[in-house]
Every structure is written in structure tokens, then in C-alpha cells.
Write an enzyme that holds these catalytic residues in place. Sequence first.
Site, short mmCIF file in Angstrom:
data_model
loop_
_atom_site.label_atom_id
_atom_site.label_comp_id
_atom_site.label_asym_id
_atom_site.label_seq_id
_atom_site.Cartn_x
_atom_site.Cartn_y
_atom_site.Cartn_z
N THR A 134 6.37 27.12 5.93
CA THR A 134 5.05 26.52 5.67
C THR A 134 3.96 27.45 6.17
O THR A 134 2.92 27.64 5.51
CB THR A 134 4.93 25.14 6.35
OG1 THR A 134 6.09 24.37 6.03
CG2 THR A 134 3.70 24.40 5.88
N LYS A 148 3.26 30.21 3.82
CA LYS A 148 2.37 29.80 2.72
C LYS A 148 0.91 29.81 3.16
O LYS A 148 0.05 30.36 2.49
CB LYS A 148 2.75 28.40 2.22
CG LYS A 148 4.02 28.39 1.41
CD LYS A 148 4.31 27.01 0.90
CE LYS A 148 5.22 27.10 -0.30
NZ LYS A 148 4.61 27.75 -1.45
N TRP A 179 7.14 0.23 3.79
CA TRP A 179 7.51 0.96 2.56
C TRP A 179 8.92 1.54 2.66
O TRP A 179 9.52 1.87 1.65
CB TRP A 179 6.48 2.06 2.27
CG TRP A 179 6.72 3.35 3.01
CD1 TRP A 179 6.32 3.66 4.27
CD2 TRP A 179 7.43 4.50 2.51
NE1 TRP A 179 6.74 4.92 4.60
CE2 TRP A 179 7.41 5.47 3.55
CE3 TRP A 179 8.07 4.82 1.33
CZ2 TRP A 179 8.01 6.72 3.42
CZ3 TRP A 179 8.67 6.08 1.20
CH2 TRP A 179 8.63 7.00 2.23
N GLU A 210 11.52 13.50 0.09
CA GLU A 210 10.44 12.86 -0.67
C GLU A 210 9.07 13.33 -0.19
O GLU A 210 8.14 13.50 -0.99
CB GLU A 210 10.57 11.33 -0.54
CG GLU A 210 9.41 10.51 -1.06
CD GLU A 210 9.32 10.50 -2.58
OE1 GLU A 210 10.26 10.96 -3.24
OE2 GLU A 210 8.29 10.04 -3.10
N HIS A 268 14.80 13.04 12.32
CA HIS A 268 13.63 13.10 13.22
C HIS A 268 12.76 11.85 13.04
O HIS A 268 11.87 11.60 13.84
CB HIS A 268 12.83 14.40 13.04
CG HIS A 268 12.10 14.54 11.74
ND1 HIS A 268 11.88 15.76 11.13
CD2 HIS A 268 11.53 13.63 10.92
CE1 HIS A 268 11.21 15.58 10.02
NE2 HIS A 268 10.99 14.30 9.86
N HIS A 269 13.04 11.06 12.00
CA HIS A 269 12.35 9.78 11.84
C HIS A 269 13.02 8.69 12.67
O HIS A 269 12.55 7.56 12.68
CB HIS A 269 12.36 9.35 10.37
CG HIS A 269 11.62 10.28 9.46
ND1 HIS A 269 10.28 10.16 9.20
CD2 HIS A 269 12.03 11.36 8.77
CE1 HIS A 269 9.89 11.12 8.38
NE2 HIS A 269 10.94 11.86 8.10
N SER A 296 12.91 6.79 -14.00
CA SER A 296 11.82 7.52 -14.65
C SER A 296 11.66 8.90 -14.02
O SER A 296 11.51 9.91 -14.72
CB SER A 296 10.52 6.71 -14.52
OG SER A 296 9.41 7.51 -14.82
N HIS A 307 0.84 -1.20 0.00
CA HIS A 307 0.00 0.00 0.00
C HIS A 307 0.88 1.25 0.00
O HIS A 307 0.68 2.17 -0.80
CB HIS A 307 -0.93 -0.01 1.22
CG HIS A 307 -1.59 1.31 1.49
ND1 HIS A 307 -2.60 1.82 0.69
CD2 HIS A 307 -1.39 2.23 2.46
CE1 HIS A 307 -2.98 2.99 1.15
NE2 HIS A 307 -2.27 3.27 2.24
N TYR A 352 8.37 16.24 0.79
CA TYR A 352 8.13 17.55 0.17
C TYR A 352 7.95 17.43 -1.33
O TYR A 352 7.26 18.24 -1.95
CB TYR A 352 9.23 18.53 0.56
CG TYR A 352 9.16 18.79 2.04
CD1 TYR A 352 8.16 19.61 2.56
CD2 TYR A 352 9.98 18.12 2.93
CE1 TYR A 352 8.01 19.78 3.92
CE2 TYR A 352 9.84 18.29 4.29
CZ TYR A 352 8.85 19.11 4.78
OH TYR A 352 8.69 19.26 6.12
#
Lengths: 559, 36
Positions: free
Chosen positions: A343, A346, A157, A270, A317-318, A184, A92, A272
Site C-alpha cells: 500500500t 502505491k 452488517w 471484501e 485481525h478482526h 450478481s 446502513h 480490498y
Amino acid sequence: MSAVIGQSGHGGTVDTTGHDHDMAHEHHGAPHGWKRWVYATNHKDIGTMYLVFAFTMFMFGGVLALGIRSELFHPGLQFFNPQLFNQLTTMHGLIMVFGAIMPAFVGFANWMVPLQIGAPDMAFARMNNLSFWLLIPAAMMLVGSFFMPGGAPAAGWTIYAPLTLQMGPSMDAAIFALHILGASSIMGSINIIVTILNMRAPGMTLMKMPLFCWTWLITAYLLIAVMPVLAGAITMTLTDRHFGTTFFNPGGGGDPVMYQHIFWFFGHPEVYIMILPAFGIISAVIPAFARKRLFGYTSMVYATASIAILSFIVWAHHMFTTGMPVTGQLFFMYATMLIAVPTGVKVFNWIATMWRGSMTFETPMLWAVGFIFVFTMGGFTGLILAMAPIDIQLQDTYYVVAHFHYVLVAGSLFGMFAGFYYWAPKWSGRMYVEGRGKFHFWTSLIFFNVAFFPMHFLGLAGMPRRYADYPMQFTDFNMMATIGAFGFGLSQVYFLFAVVLPMLRGKGAIAPQQPWEGAEGLEWEVPSPAPFHTFETPPLLNAAGTKIIGAAPAGSAGH
Amino acid sequence: MVDERRSKANLRLALILASIAIVFFVGFIAKMAFLG
């Protein structure tokens, strides 16, 4: 950057779409049959193929998600054994990230970037074709891995070592598929960067470009920087599996934690990569329906670049629970919190754009406002998780699952739906039925929150992710999440049958060239549906770079 | 319609970008293999 884009060179008449009538005989419109798609070099055709592919993968990944939620409806094992459950969660994630979200945004880029900058096509049309068609074998390998001995990859994942070193042949298929998808992506990124930097119409300076092009330019740089890092990590995993190296195998002196460092050096940018193009879409939709120019355009560009740069220094931080010095934890904690500043710039700019605007709430605007609402919630839980002491408690719980689904589903996906409803009239030449769009939006918003909001409570109560079973006390919230997930899935099926297919079949009201009165930009200067060839002759733009006022003089140097 | 000068500029930029990607890919593996 100076530019000399091709001119008609023979005094032909050029209309405001940049189409040279005297050259029309050299262009035979869209080719017919299967060759049109297999040999496609037209950016619009390739964009359509990317979007169809991404939606197909999105539905497949969604079915896997519903399998996960079905299993978790009740405590105990109902449908899947734990090994198969882990395959579902892994696939998934891989399919949604690499097969759905990323290709969908590339599809948007293919369709819109040349139209928005006044370019005739992407810089490398054949490479564009190759970038798309590489996706098909990669997707087949990923999906087909379910049927390989031992089943699909089940390491999550993130494909962490040492789990990946112990799995069956499907892991090799997944690694190969990721290599192909990475190649790709890199080719697509090169194409987008070269197109934006070298192919803009004369007068379309960088600081006049629509925000969507800016966000994609920065995203493409991110991709070129981090996809090779992922490719390196999985190549080393492959050599560990088959060629006797021990990069990540502690049995031979390797370090599995090093894999995590390398993976997240890719993985955080990734995140972002999957959200910046959505920021660009929202920055196009909100001004159109607030009937005001985007507030703080320049600050939006700098905020996007700042987010991209900061994304390279927050990866650990992960990994707070892997063990690191307190100074390391503090650095990554504060660096992560720092991302809230651009952020926030924005979000406040979008709100300021709406402030005292003449707002209407057609479907694209609903998705855009919904995006701000739910994405900001995901951002806030991101700030909470950035704090090392809290993260150590919440690591690998459903709180994290709730957080990243608020950012990726309600962020990236809602942004894509905003973009679809906004630009699909230009793509298909047909208007969707407004009531259907709004029904799709409200059901998605409600069921999304029903599915994912309870996960915050589950995570806070200590329910770990990637488990097929759970204690009784988590039942109520899990049942609620499952009902929400099925409602959300059905809402997307409704979208397919009530919105997408009718548009593809040419049903519905004919879309005018400019369906949104507040929209600005070169894409609204061409008819609906956009002709097969646009801007073959560079257009002459007004001072703001938003309207075509004629054909650029022969030999005009661009930008 | 992209003229020859523009094509060359496009190719030059594409090769620069591709070489960056290749250096990152090879560099990361080489660093891990030889420098630990």
C-alpha cells in the site's frame, strides 16, 4: 493470450474509433424507450444503470446514517428505540457495502474497461444485463425487510451467529438478498475477467493496460474466490435457522466463532474489493493532472496483486478479542502490518508521479489528492488497530468506526468521485461546472472530517459502537460528528442537483473528445459522449497502447 | 462482433471461473458438514 477479434471482413472504411461506416446500417444506434434499459446489453447503458442504482442506494444508506447520527446527537433516546437503532446500523452497513460501493465500481468497470482495452463490449452482454437486474429484487428485499414482522435485520452488517439464529423472518430476506447479490457479483466478475483476458485490442498487452483494468482484474479474482465463501456461511446460517443443523448454534454443538472465521475470510478481501478499483481510478487521474506518466507502473501492478494475496491471510485481525493463541495473534498482527508495504508502494508512486509534475487542480485531481490524504489517515489507524494489544482495547469502539469510514468513505467514495468528474464528460458529452465540482469537494472533505475525526477520540475514550445511548461525557464529540454527517449528506444532495442532473439533462458546456490535456488512453480516442458502439472493428494501437493509429489488419492476432 | 473461436474461448474461460466459484461454495459447506 492470442486473440482474433472480429474484423469488418468486407473492406469497409474504419475510423479511428473502430467504427465501421459500411456496417453502420447494421447498427441502429441506441434503442429508445424502456426497452433500451430493460433489455440493455450495451456495456455503456448497463454501466449507467449500475451507477444510477448505486447512487440511489447510497442516498438511502445515507438517510439511515443520518438517522443514526440524529439519535446520537444527544445522550438519551430521542427518535429510535435500541432495537430500531440496531436495524439502522445493520442496514446502513449492508446497503452501503453491497448496494452502493460494489455496484458503483461495477458501473465504472462496465463503462470503462471495454473502452480502455479497445473491446466492442463486455464478453457476455446478456449475462451483464442479468447481473444488473438481479440487483433490483435483492435491493427491494433488503429495503423491504424494514416492513417485515420484527423489523429489519439487526445483527450488524457482519450478520454474526448466534444473533442471526434468533431473529425474525427479515433475516431470511437478507440472506436471500445477499445470495442474489453474490450471484450478481460473481457473474459480473466472470464477465470482467473474460473481457480483460480475451477481448483486448491487438497490441494491448497486459502490461500496457491502464491500471484501472488491472485493479479490476485482480478485484474480480478476489470476488470469485470469496463471494462463494460468504454464500456458504449464510447458507449454513439459513439451514441452522430452518433445517435443524447446528453449524453455528452452540446449543447443538456448533461454534459461533467459526462463523466469524468464515465471514472474515470473505470480509477482509471484501475490504480490498471495495478499495482496489479506487486505486485504479486514482492511478488514472493523478498522471493526467500531473502531466506525467504514472511512476512505477509495474510496481503498481505487483503491489495490487500483493495486497490481494495478503488479504487472504489476515482475516483474524478482526477477531483478536474472541480469544486465540498468542502465536495466532502474532501471525495475524504481522501479516496485517505487511499489507502496509505494497500500500505504501502505491502511495509513494502517486506522490512520485506528482513530484515535479506540471500539476493543475481541477475537480478530479482535488478528489484524488483528497483521497491520498484521507485514505492514508485511514491506513495509519488500520496499522494501529493491527496491533493486537491495542486492538483488544479498541475493539468495537468508535475508533474502529472512524478507521473504516476513513478507508471506505474517504477511500472508495472519494476515488469514485474522482472517477466521476474525470470520466463523466466522456459519458455525458457535457462538462460539469468546475466551481460546483470544487464546492462539492471542499464541503465533502471538510464535513467528512468533522463527522469522522472526532470518532477517534470517542473510541479512545471507550465509547462502544452499535449503542443508541451514551454517557454525558461523550456529548460534545457526538454533536460535532452529527453536524458533520448532515453537512456531508447535504453536500451529496448538492452533487445530485448541481452536477449530476444538469449533466444528465444535457446542460453545460459541450465536452471535447479530450477534455484533459494530460490524459492518455483509448477512452480519449473516441468522441464525447462515447458513441453507442465503439471498437466494433479492433483498432491498431501505437507502441504504448494509448492511441489509435488505424484499424487492425484483417485476421490480426491480438495482444 | 465476436467471432466463433473467440466466443468458444470466452465460454471456456467463463465455465472454468464459474466452476471455481461453485467448488468454493460447495467445498466450504461440505468441509463444515463432514469434517467439522
